[in-house]
Motif scaffolding. Structure first.
Motif, PDB file in Angstrom:
ATOM      1  N   GLY A   1      51.501  29.807  33.454  1.00 47.24           N
ATOM      2  CA  GLY A   1      50.730  30.976  33.037  1.00 47.24           C
ATOM      3  C   GLY A   1      50.151  31.704  34.234  1.00 47.24           C
ATOM      4  N   CYS A   2      49.205  32.599  33.956  1.00 47.42           N
ATOM      5  CA  CYS A   2      48.578  33.372  35.025  1.00 47.42           C
ATOM      6  C   CYS A   2      47.156  33.746  34.611  1.00 47.42           C
ATOM      7  CB  CYS A   2      49.395  34.633  35.312  1.00 47.42           C
ATOM      8  SG  CYS A   2      48.785  35.605  36.696  1.00 47.42           S
ATOM      9  N   ASP A   3      46.198  33.486  35.493  1.00 47.34           N
ATOM     10  CA  ASP A   3      44.778  33.863  35.399  1.00 47.34           C
ATOM     11  C   ASP A   3      43.840  32.667  35.264  1.00 47.34           C
ATOM     12  OD1 ASP A   3      45.417  36.556  35.571  1.00 47.34           O
ATOM     13  OD2 ASP A   3      45.477  36.804  33.392  1.00 47.34           O
ATOM     14  N   ASP A   4      44.319  31.527  34.737  1.00 51.30           N
ATOM     15  CA  ASP A   4      43.473  30.344  34.556  1.00 51.30           C
ATOM     16  C   ASP A   4      42.225  30.683  33.752  1.00 51.30           C
ATOM     17  OD1 ASP A   4      42.855  27.689  34.687  1.00 51.30           O
ATOM     18  OD2 ASP A   4      42.228  27.688  36.786  1.00 51.30           O
ATOM     19  N   ILE A   5      42.444  31.265  32.565  1.00 59.21           N
ATOM     20  CA  ILE A   5      41.326  31.629  31.705  1.00 59.21           C
ATOM     21  C   ILE A   5      40.687  30.380  31.103  1.00 59.21           C
ATOM     22  CG2 ILE A   5      42.320  33.869  31.122  1.00 59.21           C
ATOM     23  CD1 ILE A   5      43.179  32.626  28.420  1.00 59.21           C
ATOM     24  N   PHE A   6      39.504  30.554  30.536  1.00 59.93           N
ATOM     25  CA  PHE A   6      38.848  29.454  29.849  1.00 59.93           C
ATOM     26  C   PHE A   6      39.755  28.934  28.741  1.00 59.93           C
ATOM     27  CE2 PHE A   6      36.250  27.882  26.317  1.00 59.93           C
ATOM     28  CZ  PHE A   6      35.519  26.900  26.974  1.00 59.93           C
ATOM     29  N   GLY A   7      39.996  27.650  28.725  1.00 57.38           N
ATOM     30  CA  GLY A   7      40.853  27.047  27.716  1.00 57.38           C
ATOM     31  C   GLY A   7      42.241  26.705  28.217  1.00 57.38           C
ATOM     32  N   ALA A   8      42.623  27.211  29.398  1.00 53.69           N
ATOM     33  CA  ALA A   8      43.960  26.922  29.917  1.00 53.69           C
ATOM     34  C   ALA A   8      44.146  25.435  30.191  1.00 53.69           C
ATOM     35  CB  ALA A   8      44.225  27.734  31.184  1.00 53.69           C
ATOM     36  N   ASP A   9      43.059  24.745  30.524  1.00 50.28           N
ATOM     37  CA  ASP A   9      43.156  23.304  30.792  1.00 50.28           C
ATOM     38  C   ASP A   9      42.932  22.468  29.524  1.00 50.28           C
ATOM     39  OD1 ASP A   9      40.553  24.195  30.701  1.00 50.28           O
ATOM     40  OD2 ASP A   9      39.799  22.757  32.163  1.00 50.28           O
ATOM     41  N   PHE A  10      42.683  23.132  28.367  1.00 53.20           N
ATOM     42  CA  PHE A  10      42.506  22.408  27.110  1.00 53.20           C
ATOM     43  C   PHE A  10      43.764  22.426  26.253  1.00 53.20           C
ATOM     44  CE2 PHE A  10      37.817  23.922  27.284  1.00 53.20           C
ATOM     45  CZ  PHE A  10      37.557  22.980  28.266  1.00 53.20           C
ATOM     46  N   CYS A  11      44.809  23.085  26.730  1.00 52.71           N
ATOM     47  CA  CYS A  11      46.043  23.209  25.943  1.00 52.71           C
ATOM     48  C   CYS A  11      46.730  21.853  25.803  1.00 52.71           C
ATOM     49  CB  CYS A  11      47.013  24.178  26.631  1.00 52.71           C
ATOM     50  SG  CYS A  11      46.361  25.813  26.879  1.00 52.71           S
ATOM     51  N   ASN A  12      47.765  21.855  24.983  1.00 52.73           N
ATOM     52  CA  ASN A  12      48.588  20.660  24.833  1.00 52.73           C
ATOM     53  C   ASN A  12      50.046  21.033  25.109  1.00 52.73           C
ATOM     54  OD1 ASN A  12      49.588  18.142  24.223  1.00 52.73           O
ATOM     55  ND2 ASN A  12      49.633  18.500  22.003  1.00 52.73           N
ATOM     56  N   PRO A  13      50.517  20.753  26.329  1.00 48.75           N
ATOM     57  CA  PRO A  13      49.825  20.118  27.459  1.00 48.75           C
ATOM     58  C   PRO A  13      48.970  21.128  28.232  1.00 48.75           C
ATOM     59  CG  PRO A  13      52.061  20.640  28.084  1.00 48.75           C
ATOM     60  CD  PRO A  13      51.955  21.012  26.626  1.00 48.75           C
ATOM     61  N   PRO A  14      48.037  20.643  29.074  1.00 50.74           N
ATOM     62  CA  PRO A  14      47.252  21.546  29.924  1.00 50.74           C
ATOM     63  C   PRO A  14      48.186  22.430  30.757  1.00 50.74           C
ATOM     64  CG  PRO A  14      46.324  19.357  29.973  1.00 50.74           C
ATOM     65  CD  PRO A  14      47.629  19.232  29.246  1.00 50.74           C
TER      66      PRO A  14
ATOM     67  N   PRO B   1      42.695  36.494  47.241  1.00 52.37           N
ATOM     68  CA  PRO B   1      43.784  35.512  47.127  1.00 52.37           C
ATOM     69  C   PRO B   1      43.736  34.718  45.826  1.00 52.37           C
ATOM     70  CG  PRO B   1      42.065  34.677  48.570  1.00 52.37           C
ATOM     71  CD  PRO B   1      41.667  36.085  48.220  1.00 52.37           C
ATOM     72  N   THR B   2      44.899  34.219  45.422  1.00 55.42           N
ATOM     73  CA  THR B   2      45.010  33.320  44.274  1.00 55.42           C
ATOM     74  C   THR B   2      45.712  32.050  44.724  1.00 55.42           C
ATOM     75  OG1 THR B   2      47.158  34.219  43.620  1.00 55.42           O
ATOM     76  CG2 THR B   2      45.210  35.237  42.656  1.00 55.42           C
ATOM     77  N   HIS B   3      45.697  31.038  43.867  1.00 59.05           N
ATOM     78  CA  HIS B   3      46.443  29.817  44.176  1.00 59.05           C
ATOM     79  C   HIS B   3      46.938  29.188  42.882  1.00 59.05           C
ATOM     80  CE1 HIS B   3      42.378  28.192  43.390  1.00 59.05           C
ATOM     81  NE2 HIS B   3      43.028  27.139  42.917  1.00 59.05           N
ATOM     82  N   LEU B   4      47.994  28.409  43.006  1.00 54.63           N
ATOM     83  CA  LEU B   4      48.587  27.743  41.844  1.00 54.63           C
ATOM     84  C   LEU B   4      47.826  26.468  41.539  1.00 54.63           C
ATOM     85  CD1 LEU B   4      51.008  27.800  39.826  1.00 54.63           C
ATOM     86  CD2 LEU B   4      52.185  26.265  41.436  1.00 54.63           C
ATOM     87  N   THR B   5      47.422  26.311  40.290  1.00 54.90           N
ATOM     88  CA  THR B   5      46.800  25.073  39.821  1.00 54.90           C
ATOM     89  C   THR B   5      47.821  24.342  38.950  1.00 54.90           C
ATOM     90  OG1 THR B   5      44.575  26.027  39.856  1.00 54.90           O
ATOM     91  CG2 THR B   5      44.921  24.080  38.473  1.00 54.90           C
ATOM     92  N   VAL B   6      48.282  23.184  39.415  1.00 50.62           N
ATOM     93  CA  VAL B   6      49.337  22.448  38.733  1.00 50.62           C
ATOM     94  C   VAL B   6      48.728  21.494  37.715  1.00 50.62           C
ATOM     95  CG1 VAL B   6      51.284  20.851  39.013  1.00 50.62           C
ATOM     96  CG2 VAL B   6      50.852  22.629  40.742  1.00 50.62           C
ATOM     97  N   ARG B   7      49.194  21.641  36.470  1.00 54.62           N
ATOM     98  CA  ARG B   7      48.766  20.730  35.401  1.00 54.62           C
ATOM     99  C   ARG B   7      50.020  20.146  34.734  1.00 54.62           C
ATOM    100  NH1 ARG B   7      44.830  25.193  34.214  1.00 54.62           N
ATOM    101  NH2 ARG B   7      42.906  24.655  35.322  1.00 54.62           N
TER     102      ARG B   7
END
Length: 345
Positions: free
Chosen positions: A274-287, A326-332
């Motif tokens: 995805g893109c933006d790392d909004i609230f809830g992006a780490d609560f998905c299934n899978p994150p 700048p942005t960076h990739l957060t790997v989940r």
């Protein structure tokens, strides 16, 4: 017998009322309330005391006529329910409040036409505007910037000050990440047709893939909303790609739901970014693996740039015209190794 109560005032208190109470000219009252440094301290204190006694409330429109300023800034967003804009709204509001400005939020409903209408309609009530992810053409933006001080977020136009969240560079990181996992068939799930960030991300994806001798494809355009994820997921499945990068997290989250319903495993069958790392992006299934962006900071920087423009004539150094964050990739857990076979059930 009860003493008579004072008659209720049928109209707002004006500077003329204060002048009558203090015995000074209305122009002196006006200066005392808008430019206190230009009035004798004793006189100013008497005027301020009278204003408090009469419960005087300044008229912002009248004050604007004398000072040329309303101390109001409009912040235009494409969709107020999109969590991406929560950070923009929070950042701009905090910065404007600290500077003593009012914050006027306008939802233009992803419409360039409504964007233009609202700015023209509110022009006399604003000192300037911040346009987040504008859908206007470059020509339209340049024309508006000649009429009202503007700063854009995630939108570039020649001569218009801008704050750009560098998601194209983040897209490059995402492509590198997927290639390192063995993916060779990657699809871009594009956003709105007139979205400048969507096109910039697509071009960055193409360039990075070409550097590895790969060609990428895209599907869409799709509205940047979670319900659109169902159609986007179906389109990606039909390409038989092993990985995809979505325009934003809302699309990606909607895709995860549809893929699960179809029995497509993420990331075993298909990796999703995805893109933006909004609230809830780490609560998905899978994150969700996604690009983390300094969204609040973009709002604060945009306000600082706009306020600098408003006082640029009185400062020795011209304000900055462009800022890139700048942005960076957060790997989940939504990305993993490419499947041994390209086909999926």
């Amino acid at each position: 017998m009860d003493s008579p109560r004072p008659a209720k005032r049928s109209r707002p208190v004006t500077i003329t009322d204060i002048a009558a109470l203090t015995g000074v000219a209305p122009s002196t009252v006006s200066r005392a309330l808008t430019r206190p440094g230009r009035v004798n301290p004793v006189t100013r204190e008497r005027i301020e005391a009278a204003a408090r006694q009469l419960n005087y409330v300044p008229n912002s429109q009248a004050r604007a006529l004398t000072s040329g300023r309303t101390r109001t800034i409009a912040v235009l967003v494409s969709g107020v329910t999109n969590p991406f804009y929560f950070g923009i709204i929070r950042g701009t509001q905090q910065e404007l409040k600290a500077a003593g400005y009012a914050h006027l939020l306008i939802d233009v409903e992803d419409s360039g036409e409504l964007e233009t209408q609202m700015l023209h309609r509110m022009r006399q009530s604003l000192d300037g505007a911040i346009l987040a992810a504008s859908r206007l053409s470059e020509r339209e933006l340049i024309g508006l910037a000649a009429e009202i001080p503007l700063v854009t977020i995630n939108r570039e136009a020649r001569g218009v000050p801008s704050v750009v969240i560098d998601t194209p560079a983040g897209i490059g990181q995402a492509v590198e990440h997927l290639i390192s996992l063995g993916h060779r068939d990657i699809v871009y799930v594009s956003g709105p047709e007139r979205s400048w960030p969507s096109e910039a991300r697509w071009q960055a994806m193409r360039a990075t893939a070409a550097g590895h001798g790969l060609q990428v494809r895209r599907v869409g355009p799709f509205p940047p909303e979670r319900p659109s994820g169902s159609a986007a997921a179906d389109a990606v499945v039909n390409t038989r790609a092993t990985a995809c990068i979505a325009f934003n997290d809302l699309l990606a989250i909607g895709m995860l739901t549809r893929l699960r319903d179809r029995g497509v495993r993420v990331p075993e069958d298909l990796s999703v970014v995805g893109c933006d790392d909004i609230f809830g992006a780490d609560f998905c299934n899978p994150p969700l693996t996604t690009l983390t962006a300094p969204i609040d900071q973009a709002g604060r920087v945009a306000v600082a740039m706009l306020l600098s423009r408003l006082v640029e004539r009185s400062t020795p150094h011209p304000p900055r015209r462009s800022v890139v964050l700048p942005t960076h990739l957060t790997v989940r857990q939504s990305t993993g190794p490419a499947p041994a076979e390209a086909g999926r059930p």
